[in-house]
Design an enzyme around this catalytic site. Structure first.
Site, PDB file in Angstrom:
ATOM      1  N   ASP A 203       0.826  -1.200   0.000  1.00 42.55           N
ATOM      2  CA  ASP A 203       0.000   0.000   0.000  1.00 42.55           C
ATOM      3  C   ASP A 203       0.867   1.260   0.000  1.00 42.55           C
ATOM      4  O   ASP A 203       1.838   1.348   0.746  1.00 42.55           O
ATOM      5  CB  ASP A 203      -0.887  -0.020   1.254  1.00 42.55           C
ATOM      6  CG  ASP A 203      -1.838   1.156   1.296  1.00 42.55           C
ATOM      7  OD1 ASP A 203      -2.706   1.240   0.409  1.00 42.55           O
ATOM      8  OD2 ASP A 203      -1.713   2.000   2.209  1.00 42.55           O
ATOM      9  N   GLU A 245       1.413  -0.055  -5.264  1.00 48.35           N
ATOM     10  CA  GLU A 245       0.338   0.874  -5.588  1.00 48.35           C
ATOM     11  C   GLU A 245       0.917   2.277  -5.680  1.00 48.35           C
ATOM     12  O   GLU A 245       0.599   3.141  -4.874  1.00 48.35           O
ATOM     13  CB  GLU A 245      -0.738   0.828  -4.478  1.00 48.35           C
ATOM     14  CG  GLU A 245      -1.967   1.673  -4.750  1.00 48.35           C
ATOM     15  CD  GLU A 245      -2.428   2.489  -3.544  1.00 48.35           C
ATOM     16  OE1 GLU A 245      -1.696   2.576  -2.545  1.00 48.35           O
ATOM     17  OE2 GLU A 245      -3.534   3.036  -3.628  1.00 48.35           O
TER      18      GLU A 245
HETATM   19  C1  GLC Z   1      -4.339   3.349  -0.402  1.00 45.03           C
HETATM   20  C2  GLC Z   1      -5.662   2.605  -0.323  1.00 45.03           C
HETATM   21  C3  GLC Z   1      -6.721   3.501   0.258  1.00 45.03           C
HETATM   22  C4  GLC Z   1      -6.263   3.982   1.620  1.00 45.03           C
HETATM   23  C5  GLC Z   1      -4.888   4.643   1.537  1.00 45.03           C
HETATM   24  C6  GLC Z   1      -4.306   4.917   2.897  1.00 45.03           C
HETATM   25  O1  GLC Z   1      -4.403   4.386  -1.311  1.00 45.03           O
HETATM   26  O2  GLC Z   1      -6.031   2.123  -1.597  1.00 45.03           O
HETATM   27  O3  GLC Z   1      -7.963   2.843   0.347  1.00 45.03           O
HETATM   28  O4  GLC Z   1      -7.200   4.898   2.144  1.00 45.03           O
HETATM   29  O5  GLC Z   1      -3.966   3.807   0.866  1.00 45.03           O
HETATM   30  O6  GLC Z   1      -3.912   3.725   3.511  1.00 45.03           O
END
Ligand code: GLC
Ligand code: CA
Length: 545
Positions: A203, A245
């Site tokens: 993440d 991500e």
């Molecule tokens: C990522 C996740 C999102 C979350 C963020 C903070 O972007 O996809 O849902 O709120 O991280 O952890």
């Protein structure tokens, strides 16, 4: 088993809370997901990516992690997780688990010890988060959740200092300059590999380190740490896939793949909104533009592609003009907008138009990369923009037309469900549900199953190179995927009106083309020039034979 399995995989993103409730407490759980594995196998996906399953106050749906190495009691136990993995593996399905290295919940024991000078463990955890006497540092870093947070710093009374956070104020960023923190995340990764995970989604990787005078994104220190995570995986459990991500421009994402020694996959964020713009304008140019800007990847790497996910449809990787266009076209009502994005699902974005939904899904399934489907989109589920934050796209899965849509038992009072089931005339569970679509040969669900079956039989979709064709009509989007002597042509009409596509198929003059979705065969004339009439949003998958 092949270490690069992710190149052939179709992923299914699921929220445990939203999928299936096995014990009638109104909250989906691991045992519920396990009970639906046959459904997913039949759908034809290869891997399940689960949103966070860890103990959490759930103020960011679990991305506010209170304990990285356990299961949220609402979702079950470690035994339930082991059973899920075992049953998934028995069916040839893989499991991808979240790792949230950047931050924790403010309820995490590490933060509690860090903020409280009286805490017995304070000395050990004091420097696990990013603390400062004032909020002056790192002014060049943007705020991400602009609808909720005025600053990346929040004052903590107990400690009498400010702490740094890139997301919600209740999600303090861990201090990656502290070697203990670096080790803690590596241990967490190992624990989930030991528990049976086949892949890990990392993440929010761009934000691990902070440095003054920078945007605090994509820093060299961050890449060095991610490479260490990869080295650990390669030594400890080769074949475990790391999916990052990084919501960034292609040239900034490219370093996340390193020399094939960093992340195996990263989502292609800038492509996604441009597919929507191409449909809205019946013009493929925005996709061509971003493809020209997309670098080649090392051999063992793969893009992750998607149309929707659990977050708002992010408009961070577009120009201000493109953002205004997307908002005006796809989110005309203010409630449909959130942060820099759109909180709507696939089917409502496309006015529930089956031709258009299939056409855009066809691009997802035939273009480069490995596609990620978002739970519920395979039946065209709707959203509820009146729920807070991103909850409107995280409502209960619609299994049948009975009470609670089959998500929870029929006797569970509707107000006990963690969120209301969609119940409007168009997208409501009485009309849109799995059971009804299973019975209907023309349903989106059955189309998706058939399309995934064809995709699985043709490795060119996951592994092939990509050559864009340039027919005169900009409303026609066509390309060839080639792999190991196999060539597949995908042709799409992006418009709601009839088009004539004139394609120069000189390379295939005199060859047959097999329509993979219907079985029909046509022959390309000796001139190689081929005029194809395309009805509204029609698409063809043609294998050169
Ligand atoms: C990522 C996740 C999102 C979350 C963020 C903070 O972007 O996809 O849902 O709120 O991280 O952890
Ligand atoms: Ca439950």
């Amino acid at each position: 088993m092949a270490h690069d399995w992710y190149k052939d995989a179709v992923f299914y993103e699921v929220s445990i809370r939203a999928f299936a409730d096995s014990n009638d407490d109104g909250i989906g759980d691991l045992a519920g997901l396990t009970s639906k594995l046959d459904y997913l196998k039949l759908l034809g996906i290869d891997a399940i990516w689960m949103l966070p399953i860890f103990p959490s106050p759930l103020r960011d749906d679990g991305y506010d992690v209170a304990d990285c190495c356990a299961i949220h009691p609402d979702y079950g136990t470690m035994d339930d997780f082991h059973l899920l993995v075992q049953e998934a593996h028995r069916r040839g399905l893989r499991i991808v688990v979240e790792l949230v290295p950047n931050h924790t919940s403010d309820q995490h024991a590490w933060f509690q010890a860090s903020r409280d000078p009286q805490h017995p463990e304070h000395a050990r955890y004091r420097d696990w988060y990013v603390w400062r006497d004032n909020d002056a540092a790192y002014r060049d870093a943007r705020v991400i959740f602009i609808d909720y947070e005025p600053s990346n710093w929040t004052y903590d009374d107990l400690r009498g200092q400010y702490y740094w956070h890139r997301f919600f104020h209740h999600q303090p960023d861990l201090n990656f300059d502290n070697p203990e923190v670096q080790r803690a995340m590596m241990r967490t990764l190992q624990i989930w590999i030991d528990a049976g995970a086949d892949g890990i989604r990392i993440d929010a990787p761009p934000y691990l380190f902070e440095r003054e005078g920078t945007s605090c994104e994509n820093l060299p220190e961050t890449h060095r740490y991610l490479k260490r995570l990869r080295a650990l995986v390669d030594a400890y459990a080769p074949g475990t896939m790391l999916l990052s991500e990084a919501n960034q421009w292609p040239e900034d994402v490219r370093p996340y793949f390193g020399d094939g020694d960093e992340m195996h996959m990263n989502f292609h964020f800038p492509l996604m909104p441009r597919i929507y713009i191409a449909f809205a304008k019946a013009d493929r140019s925005p996709i061509e533009w971003i493809m020209a800007r997309t670098p080649a990847l090392p051999d063992n790497c793969q893009w992750g592609t998607f149309l929707r996910n659990h977050d708002e449809l992010t408009l961070e990787m577009v120009t201000p003009e493109e953002r205004s266009f997307m908002w005006d076209f796809y989110a005309p009502e203010p409630r449909m907008r959130l942060n820099r994005g759109i909180r709507r699902r696939l089917a409502p974005l496309l006015q529930d138009d089956p031709d258009q939904i299939r056409c855009i899904s066809s691009i997802l399934l035939t273009f480069f990369g490995s596609p990620f489907l978002y739970y519920g989109d395979e039946i065209g589920m709707g959203d509820n923009i009146w729920l807070e934050d991103r909850n409107g796209v995280r409502t209960p899965m619609q299994w049948h037309n009975g009470p609670n849509a089959g998500f929870s038992g029929g006797d569970v009072p509707a107000d006990r469900l963690y969120a209301p089931v969609i119940d409007d005339p168009i997208y409501g569970y009485r009309r849109v549900n799995v059971a009804a679509q299973e019975q209907d040969p023309a349903s989106l669900l059955n189309w998706t199953r058939a399309a995934l079956q064809v995709r699985r039989e043709h490795p060119a979709f996951g592994r092939g190179d990509l050559t864009l064709l340039h027919p005169e009509s900009k409303a026609v989007f066509a390309y060839v995927r080639r792999h190991a002597g196999q060539s597949i042509l995908a042709i799409h009409n992006l418009s709601s009106s009839r088009q004539e596509a004139v394609l120069d198929l000189g390379a295939y003059a005199g060859r047959g083309l097999e329509n993979l979705l219907t079985g029909d065969v046509v022959t390309v004339g000796v001139s190689g020039l081929w005029t194809i009439p395309l009805s509204r949003y029609e698409f063809l998958w043609l294998k050169v034979i």
